[in-house]
Design a protein around this motif. Structure first.
Motif: not given
Length: 555
Positions: A391-398, A433-441, A545-549
């Protein structure tokens, strides 16, 4: 073990109410002694003599005997998948009675799904069984639907027909969906005000609603509805004590769901539900209660709360609890545009530090790697899911504040021990974990605190120049905290103490988030009052917030 410093505020009758339920369960334990009831026994107490799912019981109620409208608690849909959606209702012609006004017989209920509001083009129909053991609730998993499509649904019990609900399916998992608009809500203490926010949200154009916890509160509701201050009705005394038993929680859901604005928003949009603490008990942590009750006693209460939670929400059979355990964390997709990892930060967490003191100056204990907010299994599930995400966006509802939140301007500032600041090692593992997975957004959606916040999630929260790893959007409450104020007394202090905090508003409302291939936009929608009904809604602020930035900017 929890510290003895936890306060003991339950009403005097609570222990006797527990004893009654324990004794009711005791015959299932054979020769096991009453005082050695454990979590396994609590599970047994709440899973014994239940009907087999999909099989009828021995006695069917003639629907002609249903004396009045059984759909008093409305209808709902939830957890949309590309080819499936979950439909919910609960039959209760007398919602303020423990049995809902129905005898202990099962009821055959028809359901229909159509592509139009008039049901001229019906695409799916069926009959589902409402069992008395599940308080005559229905959870219908409708399959075979087209992806990315709006549908309408309703239920029939004899001559009684429910209102019509509107739902939708998600796009196909591999579809390059262009846009998604969702809303986030939280914290709706019935006794603190009207659900004006829900009435406005019912009229908004969103694809799905995420409820981030505190759907109900275990606290007493008096005859005038607390700060609703009813003059045209009187609530029965059965709500005027803290909920601790299965009957209590069921009745509390009936009170909340009888609200017309809450019914309207459920009929208008599919919901994705998670919980926080008040659906069970304030500030509980795993098997540890707020009041340091024996774990075996509290787990029986937790089993009751979890059972009532499942019965009263559009949750799938995969979420059906087993005693005091319920798998609520789960993953949903919106094509390749968004992956939603819905967390549970109550059931598996370590106890809060420092005698559960709400705001304290932290010590090294917050960095103890053995402390967890999610539990090891859920943490691994989350990070593994990020590694597999397309996915482009990884959203974590919590539920509780994820970003660092200093509460004063002192060099050693106080922080909340109920939030992720009390579990810093756990938060560090999530971010790594997010960094290791390459989660950008990364977008974290949060409730709990009864205010609206917008944070940049920093790699190092103590360094304003640190890299932003994502965005946290905190939805204010629907009613909890009563009317609130645009600038609470702590407004200036919090913004100065937390440079990564970009927005703070203390009024009631909801957040509307629009995702597309270029950006995420968050609109903070607020009302001026909830202690009186009918307040208009406005947009307090909007950020992108921009995708990738990563990094929030005013829209």
């Amino acid at each position: 073990m929890a510290s003895s410093g936890r306060r003991r505020s339950l009403l005097h009758h609570t222990s006797s109410r527990h004893d009654l339920e324990l004794r009711a369960a005791a015959p299932h334990f054979g020769r096991r002694r009453f005082f050695t009831i454990t979590a396994a026994a609590a599970a047994l107490a709440f899973t014994t003599n239940l009907p087999a799912r999909g099989a009828a019981g021995s006695s069917e109620l003639d629907t002609a005997r249903i004396p009045s409208d059984p759909f008093t608690l409305g209808i709902a849909s939830g957890d949309p998948l590309p080819h499936s959606v979950l439909l919910w209702t609960r039959l209760a012609p007398a919602p303020y009675q423990a049995d809902g006004g129905l005898p202990g017989q099962y009821v055959a209920v028809q359901w229909e799904v159509a592509t139009d509001e008039r049901f001229a083009l019906t695409v799916r129909t069926g009959v589902a069984i409402a069992y008395p053991e599940y308080n005559h609730s229905l959870h219908v998993e409708v399959d075979g639907l087209d992806p990315d499509r709006v549908y309408y649904y309703r239920f029939k019990a004899g001559t009684w027909i429910s209102e019509t609900g509107r739902t939708r399916t998600a796009p196909a998992t591999t579809a390059a969906a262009a846009t998604l608009t969702y809303a986030a809500v939280a914290c709706q203490a019935y006794f603190d005000g009207y659900y004006t926010v829900h009435r406005h949200l019912a009229q908004d154009d969103v694809d799905v609603v995420f409820h981030l916890g505190d759907y109900l509160y275990e606290y007493a509701v008096n005859s005038v509805g607390g700060h609703r201050n009813y003059t045209d009705r009187k609530l029965p005394d059965l709500f005027n004590h803290e909920a601790t038993t299965l009957e209590d929680y069921r009745l509390r859901y009936a009170l909340y769901k009888s609200d017309p604005d809450l019914r309207a928003v459920h009929a208008a949009h599919p919901f994705v539900i998670t919980w926080d603490d008040h659906e069970t008990e304030n500030n509980y942590a795993g098997a540890i209660s707020e009041n340091n009750d024996p774990p075996e006693t509290f787990l029986l209460r937790r089993a009751a709360a979890y059972r009532a939670h499942w019965e009263n929400h559009p949750l799938r059979n995969a979420q059906l609890p087993s005693g005091p355990d319920m798998r609520l964390y789960r993953r949903l997709h919106w094509g390749t545009l968004a992956q939603f990892d819905v967390l549970d930060t109550r059931q598996y967490r370590s106890d809060q530090l420092y005698n559960d003191t709400k705001h304290v100056v932290v010590g090294p204990e917050v960095d103890d790697p053995s402390r967890t907010m999610t539990g090891a299994a859920q943490e691994s599930w989350l990070i593994d899911g990020w590694h597999a995400s397309e996915a482009l966006w990884n959203v974590m509802p919590q539920q509780v504040c994820f970003s660092q939140r200093k509460l004063d301007l002192n060099a050693e500032a106080k922080m909340s021990m109920d939030a992720w600041d009390g579990y810093r090692a756990s938060r560090r593992r999530i971010l790594d974990g997010a960094k290791s997975a390459g989660v950008e957004n990364l977008v974290v959606m949060t409730g709990d605190v009864h205010v609206g916040y917008a944070f940049d999630i920093k790699d190092d929260f103590d360094d304003p120049a640190s890299t932003a790893l994502g965005t946290e959007i905190v939805a204010t409450s629907v009613a909890s905290g009563r009317d609130g104020a645009e600038r609470p007394p702590t407004w200036d202090t919090y913004l100065k103490a937390n440079p990564h905090l970009k927005f703070y508003d203390g009024r009631r409302g909801y957040v509307r988030v629009t995702l597309d291939r270029q950006k995420a936009r968050a609109d903070f929608r607020t009302v001026s009052a909830v202690t009186t009904p009918g307040a208009p809604i406005t947009t307090a602020a909007s950020f992108v917030t921009e995708a990738g930035n990563p990094g929030l900017k005013p829209a």
